[in-house]
Design an enzyme around this catalytic site. Sequence first.
Site, PDB file in Angstrom:
ATOM      1  N   ARG A  51       0.819  -1.221   0.000  1.00  0.00           N
ATOM      2  CA  ARG A  51       0.000   0.000   0.000  1.00  0.00           C
ATOM      3  C   ARG A  51       0.847   1.262   0.000  1.00  0.00           C
ATOM      4  O   ARG A  51       0.359   2.342  -0.355  1.00  0.00           O
ATOM      5  CB  ARG A  51      -0.902   0.011   1.238  1.00  0.00           C
ATOM      6  CG  ARG A  51      -1.997  -1.048   1.214  1.00  0.00           C
ATOM      7  CD  ARG A  51      -2.832  -0.989   2.483  1.00  0.00           C
ATOM      8  NE  ARG A  51      -2.027  -1.255   3.672  1.00  0.00           N
ATOM      9  CZ  ARG A  51      -2.462  -1.170   4.919  1.00  0.00           C
ATOM     10  NH1 ARG A  51      -3.717  -0.814   5.143  1.00  0.00           N
ATOM     11  NH2 ARG A  51      -1.671  -1.439   5.939  1.00  0.00           N
ATOM     12  N   LYS A 149       2.718 -18.449   8.102  1.00  0.00           N
ATOM     13  CA  LYS A 149       1.873 -18.780   9.239  1.00  0.00           C
ATOM     14  C   LYS A 149       1.419 -17.477   9.914  1.00  0.00           C
ATOM     15  O   LYS A 149       2.075 -16.440   9.719  1.00  0.00           O
ATOM     16  CB  LYS A 149       2.614 -19.699  10.209  1.00  0.00           C
ATOM     17  CG  LYS A 149       3.611 -19.014  11.140  1.00  0.00           C
ATOM     18  CD  LYS A 149       4.163 -20.023  12.118  1.00  0.00           C
ATOM     19  CE  LYS A 149       5.050 -19.372  13.145  1.00  0.00           C
ATOM     20  NZ  LYS A 149       4.366 -18.681  14.224  1.00  0.00           N
ATOM     21  N   HIS A 179       9.766 -21.420   8.562  1.00  0.00           N
ATOM     22  CA  HIS A 179      11.202 -21.179   8.409  1.00  0.00           C
ATOM     23  C   HIS A 179      12.049 -22.176   9.188  1.00  0.00           C
ATOM     24  O   HIS A 179      13.219 -22.382   8.873  1.00  0.00           O
ATOM     25  CB  HIS A 179      11.563 -19.742   8.810  1.00  0.00           C
ATOM     26  CG  HIS A 179      11.476 -19.476  10.289  1.00  0.00           C
ATOM     27  ND1 HIS A 179      10.310 -19.092  10.911  1.00  0.00           N
ATOM     28  CD2 HIS A 179      12.413 -19.544  11.258  1.00  0.00           C
ATOM     29  CE1 HIS A 179      10.529 -18.931  12.193  1.00  0.00           C
ATOM     30  NE2 HIS A 179      11.793 -19.189  12.443  1.00  0.00           N
ATOM     31  N   LYS A 183      16.146 -24.545   8.273  1.00  0.00           N
ATOM     32  CA  LYS A 183      17.412 -24.513   8.997  1.00  0.00           C
ATOM     33  C   LYS A 183      18.288 -25.698   8.595  1.00  0.00           C
ATOM     34  O   LYS A 183      17.813 -26.809   8.395  1.00  0.00           O
ATOM     35  CB  LYS A 183      17.157 -24.535  10.509  1.00  0.00           C
ATOM     36  CG  LYS A 183      16.530 -23.249  11.036  1.00  0.00           C
ATOM     37  CD  LYS A 183      16.313 -23.344  12.530  1.00  0.00           C
ATOM     38  CE  LYS A 183      15.714 -22.050  13.082  1.00  0.00           C
ATOM     39  NZ  LYS A 183      16.638 -20.917  12.985  1.00  0.00           N
ATOM     40  N   GLU A 217      13.496 -19.098  24.127  1.00  0.00           N
ATOM     41  CA  GLU A 217      13.808 -17.741  23.687  1.00  0.00           C
ATOM     42  C   GLU A 217      14.083 -16.869  24.905  1.00  0.00           C
ATOM     43  O   GLU A 217      13.453 -17.043  25.954  1.00  0.00           O
ATOM     44  CB  GLU A 217      12.644 -17.152  22.886  1.00  0.00           C
ATOM     45  CG  GLU A 217      12.258 -17.940  21.645  1.00  0.00           C
ATOM     46  CD  GLU A 217      11.057 -17.337  20.950  1.00  0.00           C
ATOM     47  OE1 GLU A 217      11.246 -16.586  19.982  1.00  0.00           O
ATOM     48  OE2 GLU A 217       9.930 -17.618  21.385  1.00  0.00           O
ATOM     49  N   ASP A 236       1.382 -20.497  18.593  1.00  0.00           N
ATOM     50  CA  ASP A 236       2.476 -19.806  17.912  1.00  0.00           C
ATOM     51  C   ASP A 236       3.670 -20.706  17.628  1.00  0.00           C
ATOM     52  O   ASP A 236       4.362 -20.527  16.625  1.00  0.00           O
ATOM     53  CB  ASP A 236       2.931 -18.606  18.751  1.00  0.00           C
ATOM     54  CG  ASP A 236       3.927 -17.722  18.011  1.00  0.00           C
ATOM     55  OD1 ASP A 236       3.601 -17.270  16.905  1.00  0.00           O
ATOM     56  OD2 ASP A 236       5.037 -17.504  18.544  1.00  0.00           O
ATOM     57  N   HIS A 241       6.068 -25.174  14.576  1.00  0.00           N
ATOM     58  CA  HIS A 241       7.510 -25.410  14.660  1.00  0.00           C
ATOM     59  C   HIS A 241       7.839 -26.726  15.377  1.00  0.00           C
ATOM     60  O   HIS A 241       8.549 -27.584  14.842  1.00  0.00           O
ATOM     61  CB  HIS A 241       8.206 -24.263  15.388  1.00  0.00           C
ATOM     62  CG  HIS A 241       8.103 -22.950  14.687  1.00  0.00           C
ATOM     63  ND1 HIS A 241       7.972 -22.837  13.323  1.00  0.00           N
ATOM     64  CD2 HIS A 241       8.129 -21.673  15.140  1.00  0.00           C
ATOM     65  CE1 HIS A 241       7.905 -21.563  12.983  1.00  0.00           C
ATOM     66  NE2 HIS A 241       8.005 -20.841  14.074  1.00  0.00           N
ATOM     67  N   LYS A 336       9.182 -18.040  26.322  1.00  0.00           N
ATOM     68  CA  LYS A 336       9.856 -16.756  26.173  1.00  0.00           C
ATOM     69  C   LYS A 336      10.449 -16.315  27.510  1.00  0.00           C
ATOM     70  O   LYS A 336      10.070 -16.806  28.565  1.00  0.00           O
ATOM     71  CB  LYS A 336       8.866 -15.700  25.657  1.00  0.00           C
ATOM     72  CG  LYS A 336       8.389 -15.958  24.232  1.00  0.00           C
ATOM     73  CD  LYS A 336       7.551 -14.819  23.713  1.00  0.00           C
ATOM     74  CE  LYS A 336       7.177 -15.032  22.259  1.00  0.00           C
ATOM     75  NZ  LYS A 336       8.375 -14.991  21.387  1.00  0.00           N
TER      76      LYS A 336
END
Length: 489
Positions: A51, A149, A179, A183, A217, A236, A241, A336
């Site tokens: 946009r 995703k 992704h 790897k 993480e 998530d 994953h 996390k």
Amino acid sequence: MVSRVIPVDLFDLVIFGGTGDLAQRKILPGLFRRFCSGQMPSDARVIGAARSDLDTQGYRDMVRDAVAEFGGDGPVDPDQLNAFLGQLEYVAIDALGEQGWPELQALMAGKDRVEAYYFSVAPSLFGDIAERLQKWGMADEKARIVVEKPFGRDLETARALNKTLATYFNEDQIYRIDHYLGKETVQNLMAVRFGNMLFEPLWNSQYVDHIQITVAETVGVGGRGEYYDKAGAMRDMVQNHLMQLLCLIAMEPPARFSPDAVRDEKLKVIRALDPVAPYHIVRGQYQAEPCNEAENPGYRTGVDNPRSRTESFIALRAEISNWRWAGTPFYLRTGKRMAQRYSEITVVFKDTPHSIFEEDAGRHRNVLSIRLQPDEGITLGVTIKEPGPGGMRLIDVPLDMSYAEAINPEDVEHVDAYERLIMDVIRGNQTLFMRGDEVEAAWAWTDPIIQGWEARNEVPKPYDHGTTGPTDSAEMLRREGRAWREVSV
């Protein structure tokens, strides 16, 4: 050992959302590196579509800045960068209207090359973009679409999304990108399993005690708070994953290394997963860092929802009901604000059936560790005698293969996951992409788990910033005489 770079066919790649964060951080710098390596043809084209009110020169200036910031640690050759930028075009486009579509159609018309369309936009726009690609004559048999995703937020929405895409494209034209599958070590997992006679005879419940999959993480939700609070760690990370890693570690050997043969075996694993009991699930929310709450706030502050019951950590025990894995637990965890950033698959083998050594020697197990990040490599723990006098004492020593040490980094090019996956799209190779039925099967297993804790009105357990998650996670394994592997990175 020297990397081989195999050029791909001539292509046009249209990036919807071409000015977005993912495009600037990953897609465009990755394409530039592929261009520098000689893999991307010199007359291929990358067309940004978004946009933003830009022209082609303005877009090239934006990409120049993105490459400078996210292109890597090495110096950028200005001549190569200028040549790459010369292959970029831009179209200001409205995904929900008609603006820009005639211009995009004109750019794509009459070209004898691969046509790929990357949907780097919100999933709510996938159907609108697909519909307009068909309306303007670009959804032909040559077209390939790449979708990011999340592939829905439950089984119902995933089915609806698949149905929408199937209205305009065949399944062999749809590339659902994860992704993690790009790897290097994830792909090496297949080579270790199916390229070595050493492991395959032992890869079953007779010899394997349990398997752990950890993706930890150190960051919090950051700027993704609004999305993350509606998703949580289960949606998530686990549904996609960790599920993919579980499939690769547990699947049967495919008949051949081809897209559908591999994905057929992965699908069998998902469909063989047992329901997960409530006492085999631990959910957590990270707390603020003590004395530094302004810099590292707690989860609820980060998502601006003081009553949030969304998990930033989850650990669970899964079992696969088939002949190979019956009775072998698979422990999955992700979170996390944890102590370290690492992703690892650990295969813990059983004790020897009979020890010929005295109790003082100790009992030890072989452990195979596949590290995905940050230090990619594979370690096999082997039991040996401790050197020196004093009798027989057993110790574990690692047979360690770190990519950085085993392979000369000056000879081998380390490719980002997005680079590899985009090149696979151009090649038409779907091996590392999820199929529609695979996505739906994953949601069919995930949905009852989420619905269960929502029905029980459970509140995630708090855990401190910089730890390994709630103490209940360790207790879940301790009850079964096991422990999470401690990783030092």
